[in-house]
Design a protein around this motif. Sequence first.
Motif, PDB file in Angstrom:
ATOM      1  N   PHE A  98      24.188 -57.962 -22.770  1.00 26.47           N
ATOM      2  CA  PHE A  98      24.784 -57.172 -21.701  1.00 26.47           C
ATOM      3  C   PHE A  98      23.857 -56.041 -21.272  1.00 26.47           C
ATOM      4  O   PHE A  98      23.088 -55.519 -22.077  1.00 26.47           O
ATOM      5  N   THR A  99      23.962 -55.664 -20.005  1.00 24.96           N
ATOM      6  CA  THR A  99      23.193 -54.531 -19.483  1.00 24.96           C
ATOM      7  C   THR A  99      24.081 -53.333 -19.190  1.00 24.96           C
ATOM      8  O   THR A  99      23.590 -52.247 -18.896  1.00 24.96           O
ATOM      9  N   ALA A 100      25.391 -53.537 -19.260  1.00 25.21           N
ATOM     10  CA  ALA A 100      26.351 -52.453 -19.038  1.00 25.21           C
ATOM     11  C   ALA A 100      27.622 -52.760 -19.820  1.00 25.21           C
ATOM     12  O   ALA A 100      27.940 -53.921 -20.095  1.00 25.21           O
ATOM     13  N   LEU A 101      28.311 -51.702 -20.167  1.00 30.65           N
ATOM     14  CA  LEU A 101      29.559 -51.798 -20.929  1.00 30.65           C
ATOM     15  C   LEU A 101      30.638 -51.104 -20.114  1.00 30.65           C
ATOM     16  O   LEU A 101      30.453 -49.969 -19.674  1.00 30.65           O
ATOM     17  N   GLN A 102      31.752 -51.784 -19.891  1.00 28.21           N
ATOM     18  CA  GLN A 102      32.868 -51.197 -19.151  1.00 28.21           C
ATOM     19  C   GLN A 102      33.963 -50.794 -20.132  1.00 28.21           C
ATOM     20  O   GLN A 102      34.310 -51.553 -21.026  1.00 28.21           O
ATOM     21  N   LEU A 103      34.497 -49.583 -19.931  1.00 29.71           N
ATOM     22  CA  LEU A 103      35.607 -49.087 -20.753  1.00 29.71           C
ATOM     23  C   LEU A 103      36.625 -48.423 -19.849  1.00 29.71           C
ATOM     24  O   LEU A 103      36.285 -47.960 -18.761  1.00 29.71           O
ATOM     25  N   SER A 104      37.847 -48.319 -20.321  1.00 30.63           N
ATOM     26  CA  SER A 104      38.851 -47.559 -19.581  1.00 30.63           C
ATOM     27  C   SER A 104      39.536 -46.593 -20.527  1.00 30.63           C
ATOM     28  O   SER A 104      39.533 -46.781 -21.747  1.00 30.63           O
ATOM     29  N   VAL A 105      40.106 -45.553 -19.940  1.00 28.30           N
ATOM     30  CA  VAL A 105      40.790 -44.531 -20.726  1.00 28.30           C
ATOM     31  C   VAL A 105      41.894 -43.916 -19.869  1.00 28.30           C
ATOM     32  O   VAL A 105      41.706 -43.692 -18.669  1.00 28.30           O
ATOM     33  N   GLU A 106      43.042 -43.694 -20.483  1.00 29.13           N
ATOM     34  CA  GLU A 106      44.098 -42.974 -19.778  1.00 29.13           C
ATOM     35  C   GLU A 106      43.630 -41.553 -19.534  1.00 29.13           C
ATOM     36  O   GLU A 106      42.997 -40.941 -20.396  1.00 29.13           O
ATOM     37  N   ARG A 107      43.936 -41.031 -18.381  1.00 29.49           N
ATOM     38  CA  ARG A 107      43.451 -39.701 -18.010  1.00 29.49           C
ATOM     39  C   ARG A 107      43.858 -38.614 -18.993  1.00 29.49           C
ATOM     40  O   ARG A 107      43.123 -37.658 -19.208  1.00 29.49           O
ATOM     41  N   LYS A 108      45.025 -38.765 -19.602  1.00 31.38           N
ATOM     42  CA  LYS A 108      45.499 -37.725 -20.519  1.00 31.38           C
ATOM     43  C   LYS A 108      44.788 -37.772 -21.887  1.00 31.38           C
ATOM     44  O   LYS A 108      44.946 -36.871 -22.695  1.00 31.38           O
ATOM     45  N   ASN A 109      43.982 -38.805 -22.124  1.00 27.86           N
ATOM     46  CA  ASN A 109      43.289 -38.949 -23.408  1.00 27.86           C
ATOM     47  C   ASN A 109      41.920 -38.259 -23.333  1.00 27.86           C
ATOM     48  O   ASN A 109      40.878 -38.906 -23.261  1.00 27.86           O
ATOM     49  N   GLU A 110      41.938 -36.950 -23.373  1.00 31.39           N
ATOM     50  CA  GLU A 110      40.704 -36.156 -23.258  1.00 31.39           C
ATOM     51  C   GLU A 110      39.674 -36.476 -24.351  1.00 31.39           C
ATOM     52  O   GLU A 110      38.487 -36.582 -24.050  1.00 31.39           O
ATOM     53  N   PRO A 111      40.083 -36.621 -25.619  1.00 31.35           N
ATOM     54  CA  PRO A 111      39.069 -36.926 -26.642  1.00 31.35           C
ATOM     55  C   PRO A 111      38.296 -38.212 -26.362  1.00 31.35           C
ATOM     56  O   PRO A 111      37.084 -38.256 -26.509  1.00 31.35           O
ATOM     57  N   SER A 112      39.003 -39.259 -25.929  1.00 28.48           N
ATOM     58  CA  SER A 112      38.316 -40.519 -25.649  1.00 28.48           C
ATOM     59  C   SER A 112      37.429 -40.391 -24.413  1.00 28.48           C
ATOM     60  O   SER A 112      36.328 -40.939 -24.366  1.00 28.48           O
ATOM     61  N   LYS A 113      37.890 -39.659 -23.418  1.00 30.69           N
ATOM     62  CA  LYS A 113      37.071 -39.448 -22.224  1.00 30.69           C
ATOM     63  C   LYS A 113      35.770 -38.729 -22.610  1.00 30.69           C
ATOM     64  O   LYS A 113      34.688 -39.105 -22.159  1.00 30.69           O
ATOM     65  N   LYS A 114      35.861 -37.729 -23.472  1.00 30.77           N
ATOM     66  CA  LYS A 114      34.659 -37.009 -23.924  1.00 30.77           C
ATOM     67  C   LYS A 114      33.720 -37.943 -24.684  1.00 30.77           C
ATOM     68  O   LYS A 114      32.496 -37.864 -24.537  1.00 30.77           O
ATOM     69  N   THR A 115      34.282 -38.824 -25.489  1.00 32.92           N
ATOM     70  CA  THR A 115      33.476 -39.796 -26.232  1.00 32.92           C
ATOM     71  C   THR A 115      32.700 -40.697 -25.274  1.00 32.92           C
ATOM     72  O   THR A 115      31.505 -40.940 -25.455  1.00 32.92           O
ATOM     73  N   ILE A 116      33.369 -41.174 -24.253  1.00 31.24           N
ATOM     74  CA  ILE A 116      32.727 -42.053 -23.269  1.00 31.24           C
ATOM     75  C   ILE A 116      31.626 -41.302 -22.527  1.00 31.24           C
ATOM     76  O   ILE A 116      30.518 -41.815 -22.343  1.00 31.24           O
ATOM     77  N   LEU A 117      31.913 -40.084 -22.121  1.00 26.51           N
ATOM     78  CA  LEU A 117      30.912 -39.285 -21.403  1.00 26.51           C
ATOM     79  C   LEU A 117      29.702 -38.987 -22.283  1.00 26.51           C
ATOM     80  O   LEU A 117      28.560 -39.050 -21.816  1.00 26.51           O
ATOM     81  N   LYS A 118      29.919 -38.686 -23.567  1.00 24.34           N
ATOM     82  CA  LYS A 118      28.808 -38.426 -24.496  1.00 24.34           C
ATOM     83  C   LYS A 118      27.912 -39.650 -24.644  1.00 24.34           C
ATOM     84  O   LYS A 118      26.737 -39.526 -24.974  1.00 24.34           O
ATOM     85  N   ASN A 119      28.484 -40.826 -24.421  1.00 25.26           N
ATOM     86  CA  ASN A 119      27.729 -42.072 -24.529  1.00 25.26           C
ATOM     87  C   ASN A 119      27.207 -42.553 -23.180  1.00 25.26           C
ATOM     88  O   ASN A 119      26.805 -43.706 -23.044  1.00 25.26           O
ATOM     89  N   GLY A 120      27.205 -41.673 -22.182  1.00 29.84           N
ATOM     90  CA  GLY A 120      26.606 -42.005 -20.889  1.00 29.84           C
ATOM     91  C   GLY A 120      27.535 -42.615 -19.872  1.00 29.84           C
ATOM     92  O   GLY A 120      27.076 -43.155 -18.862  1.00 29.84           O
ATOM     93  N   GLY A 121      28.839 -42.564 -20.101  1.00 32.45           N
ATOM     94  CA  GLY A 121      29.794 -43.161 -19.178  1.00 32.45           C
ATOM     95  C   GLY A 121      29.776 -42.515 -17.806  1.00 32.45           C
ATOM     96  O   GLY A 121      29.682 -41.294 -17.686  1.00 32.45           O
ATOM     97  N   GLN A 122      29.852 -43.362 -16.788  1.00 35.08           N
ATOM     98  CA  GLN A 122      29.924 -42.925 -15.396  1.00 35.08           C
ATOM     99  C   GLN A 122      31.227 -43.452 -14.804  1.00 35.08           C
ATOM    100  O   GLN A 122      31.493 -44.658 -14.870  1.00 35.08           O
ATOM    101  N   LEU A 123      32.031 -42.555 -14.229  1.00 33.57           N
ATOM    102  CA  LEU A 123      33.303 -42.934 -13.627  1.00 33.57           C
ATOM    103  C   LEU A 123      33.070 -43.889 -12.455  1.00 33.57           C
ATOM    104  O   LEU A 123      32.260 -43.605 -11.574  1.00 33.57           O
ATOM    105  N   LYS A 124      33.770 -45.018 -12.465  1.00 35.10           N
ATOM    106  CA  LYS A 124      33.612 -46.017 -11.396  1.00 35.10           C
ATOM    107  C   LYS A 124      34.862 -46.145 -10.538  1.00 35.10           C
ATOM    108  O   LYS A 124      34.772 -46.322  -9.337  1.00 35.10           O
TER     109      LYS A 124
END
Length: 171
Positions: A128-154
Amino acid sequence: MSISLVRPTLEHKEEALAFKKEFFDYGEKEINGSEMLDHLDSYDNWLSTVQANADPERFNSSWVLTDTFFAVNDTGRIVGIADFRHELKGFLVDFGHTGYSVRPSERRKGYATEILSQMKQVAKEAGFTALQLSVERKNEPSKKTILKNGGQLKRSFEYEGEMADVYIIEL
């Protein structure tokens, strides 16, 4: 903090059941990335399903080829779980390639960030060249985890009356 991603085996049974029980003891009934460990009563049946779903010739055609891992610390304690889905179909088009959870007593120690970092490597090794993930907006800890790993909101979507966001991590 050092963890390894390991495939579930029968030897993990007691530790996996303790892991599952801890979620329930904390009032949590869902273990993301667990391939339904939270819904099945028998570890042996769950393990058989997980092993079959990791085999390109035996996986359940109503699901997708999936690699499931326990995140284990240096003492052998299961601190988390994650899965990598090789295909996105049905509801997974919104949910993404990977889900993960950290056991309640081990949160806020950096494990989720490390689990996702290692799952990026799993995805790379699968081509794979990209990884897709989703997170409920209210789940701030998981959102921070995704952002720390380079996540870009699509994009965003609604799930069970809650808004969720889809992120892409380029590998």
